[in-house]
Design a protein around this motif. Structure first.
Motif, mmCIF file in Angstrom:
data_model
loop_
_atom_site.group_PDB
_atom_site.id
_atom_site.type_symbol
_atom_site.label_atom_id
_atom_site.label_comp_id
_atom_site.label_asym_id
_atom_site.label_seq_id
_atom_site.Cartn_x
_atom_site.Cartn_y
_atom_site.Cartn_z
ATOM 1 N N GLY A 79 0.793 -1.006 0.094
ATOM 2 C CA GLY A 79 -0.017 -0.011 -0.008
ATOM 3 C C GLY A 79 0.791 1.309 0.014
ATOM 4 N N LYS A 80 2.309 0.971 0.044
ATOM 5 C CA LYS A 80 2.970 2.366 0.447
ATOM 6 C C LYS A 80 3.510 2.570 -0.860
ATOM 7 C CE LYS A 80 7.116 3.632 2.455
ATOM 8 N NZ LYS A 80 8.484 3.439 2.839
ATOM 9 N N SER A 81 3.615 3.777 -1.273
ATOM 10 C CA SER A 81 4.205 4.313 -2.749
ATOM 11 C C SER A 81 5.741 4.761 -2.561
ATOM 12 C CB SER A 81 3.565 5.232 -3.396
ATOM 13 O OG SER A 81 3.253 6.270 -2.459
ATOM 14 N N GLY A 82 6.605 5.165 -3.424
ATOM 15 C CA GLY A 82 7.530 5.674 -3.416
ATOM 16 C C GLY A 82 8.730 4.697 -3.308
ATOM 17 N N ALA A 139 7.363 1.648 -9.354
ATOM 18 C CA ALA A 139 6.030 1.928 -10.260
ATOM 19 C C ALA A 139 6.159 2.300 -11.477
ATOM 20 C CB ALA A 139 5.098 2.874 -9.445
ATOM 21 N N LYS A 140 7.370 3.291 -11.916
ATOM 22 C CA LYS A 140 7.483 3.433 -13.298
ATOM 23 C C LYS A 140 8.087 2.152 -13.896
ATOM 24 C CE LYS A 140 8.907 6.164 -16.505
ATOM 25 N NZ LYS A 140 7.949 6.674 -17.605
ATOM 26 N N PHE A 141 9.050 1.344 -13.359
ATOM 27 C CA PHE A 141 9.565 0.339 -13.765
ATOM 28 C C PHE A 141 8.510 -0.663 -14.249
ATOM 29 C CE2 PHE A 141 11.575 -3.689 -14.452
ATOM 30 C CZ PHE A 141 13.043 -3.396 -14.952
ATOM 31 N N GLU A 142 7.424 -0.960 -13.385
ATOM 32 C CA GLU A 142 6.308 -1.805 -13.707
ATOM 33 C C GLU A 142 5.305 -1.465 -14.845
ATOM 34 O OE1 GLU A 142 5.089 -4.123 -9.642
ATOM 35 O OE2 GLU A 142 4.837 -1.957 -9.337
ATOM 36 N N ALA A 143 5.273 -0.048 -14.912
ATOM 37 C CA ALA A 143 4.566 0.658 -15.953
ATOM 38 C C ALA A 143 5.068 0.536 -17.111
ATOM 39 C CB ALA A 143 4.307 2.116 -15.486
ATOM 40 N N ILE A 144 6.642 0.319 -17.308
ATOM 41 C CA ILE A 144 7.085 0.487 -18.807
ATOM 42 C C ILE A 144 7.492 -1.149 -19.084
ATOM 43 C CG2 ILE A 144 7.340 3.123 -18.669
ATOM 44 C CD1 ILE A 144 10.390 2.105 -18.123
ATOM 45 N N SER A 145 7.353 -2.024 -18.285
ATOM 46 C CA SER A 145 7.780 -3.410 -18.486
ATOM 47 C C SER A 145 6.964 -4.452 -18.759
ATOM 48 C CB SER A 145 8.902 -3.711 -17.089
ATOM 49 O OG SER A 145 8.259 -3.930 -16.161
#
Length: 163
Positions: A79-82, A139-145
């Motif tokens: 649940g934690k971001s960052g 989160a960025k890595f997950e979004a583009i991979s």
């Protein structure tokens, strides 16, 4: 070292790291080695010994032309971001990055993969000092991979076969 012996050592390391975190609130610096082991095991990679700068493993079989930089991140609270991945070696001779996500028991639950050009493009498009140093959020890595392995389903064949 025989594979069985290495598997046993990694299992003991997982348990020790989880217990240490529960006891002290601090994390032992073993995530990278555990991630490297898990990526090799689940993606059928061959770990390089000695390692080359920025290259931890090479593909096998149909993926023998791939050279992997492997990153790992323990996610203690989904649940934690960052959460961020460690700095990428952007000058190394790698073709792909594999990100192994581990749970609080240091067990893998997802592996994402991305091609070199996509990583470098994402870093170039981002602003700030972190991206210039090769840092990226999970989160960025997950979004583009591509998600290539999950604990529930194993190897995602339809994705793994694509480049």
């Amino acid at each position: 070292m025989p594979l069985y012996e290495l598997e046993k050592l990694i299992a003991e390391t997982r348990a020790l790291a989880a217990r240490y975190r529960e006891t002290t609130g601090q994390t032992l610096p073993v995530t990278g080695e555990i991630a490297r082991f898990d990526a090799a095991r689940h993606l059928n990679l061959i770990p390089l010994e000695p390692r080359e700068p920025g290259v931890d493993a090479v593909g096998s079989g149909a993926h023998a032309d791939r050279r992997y930089q492997i990153k790992g991140r323990v996610i203690f609270n989904e649940g934690k971001s960052g959460y961020r991945i460690g700095q990428l070696n952007t000058s190394g001779d790698w073709t792909h990055v594999a990100l192994v996500l581990l749970d609080a028991n240091f067990e893998p639950y997802r592996i994402h993969e991305i091609h070199r050009e996509a990583v470098l493009e994402a870093l170039a498009d981002s602003s700030g000092k972190r991206s210039r140093r090769g840092a990226m959020s999970v989160a960025k890595f997950e979004a583009i991979s591509d998600l290539v392995w999950t604990r529930e389903n194993g190897l995602e064949e339809q994705i793994w076969s694509n480049d």
